[in-house]
Design a protein around this motif. Structure first.
Motif, PDB file in Angstrom:
ATOM      1  N   VAL A   5     -10.793  -0.490  -3.316  1.00  0.00           N
ATOM      2  CA  VAL A   5     -10.353  -0.775  -4.482  1.00  0.00           C
ATOM      3  C   VAL A   5      -9.041  -0.500  -4.841  1.00  0.00           C
ATOM      4  N   ALA A   6      -8.455   0.601  -4.720  1.00  0.00           N
ATOM      5  CA  ALA A   6      -6.787   0.897  -4.641  1.00  0.00           C
ATOM      6  C   ALA A   6      -6.161  -0.168  -4.212  1.00  0.00           C
ATOM      7  N   GLY A   7      -6.610  -0.377  -2.885  1.00  0.00           N
ATOM      8  CA  GLY A   7      -5.806  -1.467  -1.993  1.00  0.00           C
ATOM      9  C   GLY A   7      -5.747  -2.926  -2.582  1.00  0.00           C
ATOM     10  N   LEU A   8      -6.918  -3.003  -3.231  1.00  0.00           N
ATOM     11  CA  LEU A   8      -7.124  -4.554  -3.928  1.00  0.00           C
ATOM     12  C   LEU A   8      -5.928  -4.487  -5.042  1.00  0.00           C
ATOM     13  N   ALA A   9      -6.250  -3.561  -5.873  1.00  0.00           N
ATOM     14  CA  ALA A   9      -5.432  -3.380  -7.202  1.00  0.00           C
ATOM     15  C   ALA A   9      -3.889  -3.396  -6.884  1.00  0.00           C
ATOM     16  N   GLN A  10      -3.461  -2.805  -5.704  1.00  0.00           N
ATOM     17  CA  GLN A  10      -2.203  -2.543  -5.452  1.00  0.00           C
ATOM     18  C   GLN A  10      -1.694  -4.018  -4.793  1.00  0.00           C
ATOM     19  N   ARG A  11      -2.335  -4.799  -4.091  1.00  0.00           N
ATOM     20  CA  ARG A  11      -2.001  -6.028  -3.544  1.00  0.00           C
ATOM     21  C   ARG A  11      -1.983  -7.106  -4.919  1.00  0.00           C
ATOM     22  N   GLN A  12      -2.724  -6.860  -5.971  1.00  0.00           N
ATOM     23  CA  GLN A  12      -2.792  -7.804  -7.088  1.00  0.00           C
ATOM     24  C   GLN A  12      -1.655  -7.612  -7.812  1.00  0.00           C
ATOM     25  N   ALA A  13      -1.288  -6.180  -8.021  1.00  0.00           N
ATOM     26  CA  ALA A  13      -0.093  -5.883  -8.847  1.00  0.00           C
ATOM     27  C   ALA A  13       1.232  -6.192  -8.190  1.00  0.00           C
ATOM     28  N   VAL A  14       1.330  -6.186  -6.800  1.00  0.00           N
ATOM     29  CA  VAL A  14       2.578  -6.685  -5.973  1.00  0.00           C
ATOM     30  C   VAL A  14       2.502  -8.409  -6.146  1.00  0.00           C
TER      31      VAL A  14
END
Length: 119
Positions: A5-14
């Motif tokens: 979930v953290a990885g998904l959130a990071q990719r969306q933020a980028v």
């Protein structure tokens, strides 16, 4: 699951940062694509470092906070935490080793199979 979930959130933020910056650069004509990518990389590293600090064990986090935010050396950190000097050095070393991974690994590690990439 938490790392995924953290990885998904990071990719969306980028992705959102790239969109916003690209629009701003196009409207003003300032900057270049390379500057934008450097800004995205710095934001990604900062997000990873923040994630690492918030998810590390409390004793490591406490030692790092004393050493870096309150400018304590390992002896003062040991006294403040009520541990031996060797234990304070060990906690600081482990905390720094965790933080050093902020620029080498993507946030959240790898994605589960079939999520966001071709099989």
């Amino acid at each position: 699951m938490r790392a995924w979930v953290a990885g998904l959130a990071q990719r969306q933020a980028v992705h959102r940062l790239r969109q916003a910056e690209t629009t701003a650069y196009a409207e003003t004509g300032l900057g270049s694509a390379e500057e934008l990518e450097q800004k995205v990389r710095r934001a990604s590293i900062a997000a990873r470092a923040d994630y690492i600090v918030t998810s590390m064990p409390a004793p490591l986090r406490a030692a790092l906070e004393l050493a870096y935010f309150q400018r304590r050396d390992y002896r003062q950190t040991a006294a403040d935490l009520g541990v031996t000097e060797d234990e304070a050095r060990r906690r600081l070393r482990l905390g720094l080793q965790l933080l050093s991974t902020a620029h080498t690994r993507p946030l959240g590690g790898s994605s589960p199979p079939g999520c966001g990439r071709a099989l």
